[in-house]
Design an enzyme around this catalytic site. Structure first.
Site, PDB file in Angstrom:
ATOM      1  N   LYS A 107     -56.059 -48.199  21.823  1.00 51.95           N
ATOM      2  CA  LYS A 107     -54.661 -47.455  21.891  1.00 51.95           C
ATOM      3  C   LYS A 107     -53.942 -47.806  23.555  1.00 51.95           C
ATOM      4  CE  LYS A 107     -54.095 -46.315  18.011  1.00 51.95           C
ATOM      5  NZ  LYS A 107     -53.198 -46.960  16.764  1.00 51.95           N
TER       6      LYS A 107
ATOM      7  N   ARG B  95     -38.557 -49.189  13.743  1.00 52.17           N
ATOM      8  CA  ARG B  95     -38.129 -49.843  12.750  1.00 52.17           C
ATOM      9  C   ARG B  95     -36.727 -49.942  12.233  1.00 52.17           C
ATOM     10  NH1 ARG B  95     -43.218 -47.860  12.553  1.00 52.17           N
ATOM     11  NH2 ARG B  95     -44.754 -48.692  11.320  1.00 52.17           N
TER      12      ARG B  95
ATOM     13  N   GLY C 194     -46.993 -51.198  22.076  1.00 56.15           N
ATOM     14  CA  GLY C 194     -47.780 -51.960  21.117  1.00 56.15           C
ATOM     15  C   GLY C 194     -46.878 -52.231  19.915  1.00 56.15           C
TER      16      GLY C 194
ATOM     17  N   GLN D 231     -48.859 -51.182  12.132  1.00 54.32           N
ATOM     18  CA  GLN D 231     -48.449 -52.097  12.804  1.00 54.32           C
ATOM     19  C   GLN D 231     -48.280 -53.766  12.422  1.00 54.32           C
ATOM     20  OE1 GLN D 231     -49.324 -51.423  16.903  1.00 54.32           O
ATOM     21  NE2 GLN D 231     -48.176 -49.764  17.040  1.00 54.32           N
TER      22      GLN D 231
ATOM     23  N   ASP E 150     -52.562 -40.706  15.795  1.00 52.78           N
ATOM     24  CA  ASP E 150     -52.069 -40.348  17.079  1.00 52.78           C
ATOM     25  C   ASP E 150     -52.166 -38.937  17.333  1.00 52.78           C
ATOM     26  OD1 ASP E 150     -51.088 -42.748  17.035  1.00 52.78           O
ATOM     27  OD2 ASP E 150     -49.228 -42.623  16.290  1.00 52.78           O
TER      28      ASP E 150
ATOM     29  N   LYS F 245     -40.763 -41.730  16.812  1.00 51.53           N
ATOM     30  CA  LYS F 245     -40.963 -42.894  17.533  1.00 51.53           C
ATOM     31  C   LYS F 245     -40.826 -44.295  16.531  1.00 51.53           C
ATOM     32  CE  LYS F 245     -44.647 -43.829  20.192  1.00 51.53           C
ATOM     33  NZ  LYS F 245     -45.051 -45.115  20.025  1.00 51.53           N
TER      34      LYS F 245
ATOM     35  N   ARG G 231     -58.959 -43.966  24.035  1.00 51.63           N
ATOM     36  CA  ARG G 231     -58.556 -42.403  23.805  1.00 51.63           C
ATOM     37  C   ARG G 231     -59.946 -41.764  23.566  1.00 51.63           C
ATOM     38  NH1 ARG G 231     -52.939 -43.057  20.920  1.00 51.63           N
ATOM     39  NH2 ARG G 231     -51.716 -43.055  22.937  1.00 51.63           N
TER      40      ARG G 231
HETATM   41  C1  S3P Z   1     -47.663 -46.938  14.679  1.00 49.48           C
HETATM   42  C2  S3P Z   1     -48.932 -47.258  14.266  1.00 49.48           C
HETATM   43  C3  S3P Z   1     -50.181 -46.869  14.644  1.00 49.48           C
HETATM   44  C4  S3P Z   1     -49.952 -45.831  15.766  1.00 49.48           C
HETATM   45  C5  S3P Z   1     -48.729 -46.037  16.933  1.00 49.48           C
HETATM   46  C6  S3P Z   1     -47.577 -46.224  16.002  1.00 49.48           C
HETATM   47  C7  S3P Z   1     -46.330 -47.535  13.825  1.00 49.48           C
HETATM   48  O1  S3P Z   1     -50.742 -48.024  15.420  1.00 49.48           O
HETATM   49  O2  S3P Z   1     -51.080 -45.460  16.556  1.00 49.48           O
HETATM   50  O3  S3P Z   1     -48.747 -45.072  17.545  1.00 49.48           O
HETATM   51  O4  S3P Z   1     -45.410 -47.041  14.270  1.00 49.48           O
HETATM   52  O5  S3P Z   1     -46.569 -48.229  13.047  1.00 49.48           O
HETATM   53  P1  S3P Z   1     -51.761 -49.094  14.456  1.00 49.48           P
HETATM   54  O6  S3P Z   1     -50.813 -49.934  13.612  1.00 49.48           O
HETATM   55  O7  S3P Z   1     -52.354 -49.727  15.721  1.00 49.48           O
HETATM   56  O8  S3P Z   1     -52.610 -48.189  13.637  1.00 49.48           O
END
Ligand code: S3P
Length: 441
Positions: A354, A41, A107, A181, A327, A36, A358
């Site tokens: 999240k 990206r 997110g 992120q 995760d 994912k 969680r």
């Molecule tokens: C992700 C970063 C994580 C992760 C999310 C995917 C990513 O979040 O929990 O499922 O693809 O960069 P955070 O950046 O909020 O830690």
């Protein structure tokens, strides 16, 4: 008997529920849909690259579909070919969308796309579903505003976000929390800024954005937890196979680890060291894991993983390891009661913001199954050697909770009902069918 009726859809008149009955063993060889994080990206960078980006084994989850539909609304052609590949035609300048961009439950879509939108010369809005509308966006708003974008959000910096981009300048930014992120949003905005943008993070987070940017032809440098990108570089389309999602695989790996005669093979799995800590934890707990056929594609390691179970001891997960496993922590907590000495999780306060809180939701569901556990501000303490019974589980609309407790239910006495099991579609719509195929009862 193998598999059949392990997971049965139940119509309870509200959301979709699934019954999980106890299992004896996990056996089989599977391939997972594309990761994912990487799918998001590659889709976003494909949108701003010159040429047509062709992606095979793209994530089948609803989150990545949200990213694709945003990219489409921004004027890029997105095609699914007869062989199931996704083709994205990039644009030098994205187009102002005619409507608010719907990020669904994702997110990653909202935060990382904000970085790209901060660099566009138009105003637009991003919104999400009920869960995403509760998640904090201040973490991307602060650095993107420093770079020159105008961004507004609802109360407490919750979505919807309104972004007016353009005229960015480079910054040096230290993220207050470890978040891939946020790092990605700043690096993506850095592409549209004059000068060199640097992001520093308190703990190393997943590095897919750095690998993906390089794959699309961008130069960047890193030293320890600092990454620097020069603005105004051109991106060039790629053709890529997206390795199997290791976070989705974590449910099967944890399930297999719970039964003494398991033998599970996962082919073409993402093994990027910033994502594969689960294999270290399972090995430390006592599972026997071997990795075969390692390859590097666009900077991402791919290989086959074989897990044979052994007696599981116990462990504490904290600091950078909690960040790397963010995760996977729900499923590790969900199997912890069955492990000889249990598991303690610390430094994982991010779990509270999240798709659900969680920490609270895991504690509540563990207790529903009769487990003892202690909820901490930044984690959970779950004693080992416990016997759990089947229970009514509430996914709280969170995909990882639905899947984590389906795994816990396999070792419980009696059947469990997972309410809101349809949440699995967010990252792994095929989850229940695949689980059914590898369970021996
Ligand atoms: C992700 C970063 C994580 C992760 C999310 C995917 C990513 O979040 O929990 O499922 O693809 O960069 P955070 O950046 O909020 O830690």
């Amino acid at each position: 008997m193998r598999g059949n009726s392990l997971a049965q859809p139940v119509n309870n008149g509200e959301a979709f529920a699934v019954i999980i009955r106890p299992a004896k063993n996990i056996l089989g060889a599977i391939r997972l849909p594309g990761d994912k994080s990487i799918s998001h990206r590659y889709a976003m960078l494909g949108a701003i690259a010159e040429g047509v980006t062709r992606l095979t084994n793209f994530s089948s989850g609803a989150d990545c579909a949200s990213t694709l539909s945003c990219v489409q609304q921004l004027g890029c052609e997105v095609k699914t070919t007869a062989d199931g590949a996704i083709e994205i035609t990039g644009r030098e300048r994205l187009q102002q969308p005619s409507q608010s961009l719907d990020c669904g439950n994702s997110g990653s879509t909202m935060r990382m796309l904000s970085g790209i939108l901060a660099g566009q010369d138009f105003e637009c809005e991003l919104h999400g579903d009920e869960s995403l509308s509760r998640r904090p966006m201040g973490r991307v708003m602060v650095p993107l505003r420093h770079m020159g974008a105008e961004i507004n959000a609802g109360a407490n910096d919750r979505p919807p976000l309104r972004i007016r981009g353009g005229h960015l300048h480079a910054i040096e930014y230290t993220t207050p929390m470890a978040s891939a992120q946020v790092k990605s949003a700043v690096l993506f905005a850095g592409l549209f800024a004059d000068g060199e943008t640097t992001v520093e993070e308190p703990f190393r987070t997943r590095d897919h954005s750095e690998q993906a940017l390089r794959a699309f032809g961008v130069e960047l440098s890193r030293s320890r937890n600092r990454v620097t990108i020069r603005g105004r570089q051109k991106l060039h389309a790629i053709q890529a196979f997206i390795p199997g999602d290791i976070s989705s695989a974590s449910f099967f790996l944890c399930a297999a680890a719970l039964f003494p005669d398991s033998n599970l093979v996962l082919e073409n799995l993402l093994l990027n060291p910033t994502r594969a800590s689960l294999l270290d934890v399972l090995t430390a707990l006592g599972a026997r894991i071997s990795v075969l056929n390692l390859e590097n594609q666009h900077g991402e390691l791919i290989g086959s993983v074989k897990l044979e179970s052994g007696p599981l001891k116990g462990t504490t997960i904290a600091g950078g390891q909690s960040v790397a496993l963010i995760d996977e922590l729900p499923v590790l907590a969900a199997i912890a009661p069955y492990i000889e000495e249990g598991i303690e999780i610390r430094d994982a306060k991010e779990l509270r913001v999240k798709e659900s809180d969680r920490i609270a939701v895991v504690a509540r569901n563990l207790r529903a199954m009769g487990a003892e556990c202690e909820e901490l501000e930044d984690g959970l303490r779950v004693p080992g050697n416990q016997k759990l019974h089947g229970a009514e589980i509430d996914s709280a609309g969170d995909h990882r909770i639905a899947m984590a407790f389906s795994v816990a239910a396999l070792r419980a006495e009696g059947e469990s009902v997972i309410h809101g099991a349809d949440a699995a579609r967010i990252s792994y719509p095929e989850f229940f069918d695949v689980l059914e195929g590898i369970v021996e009862r």
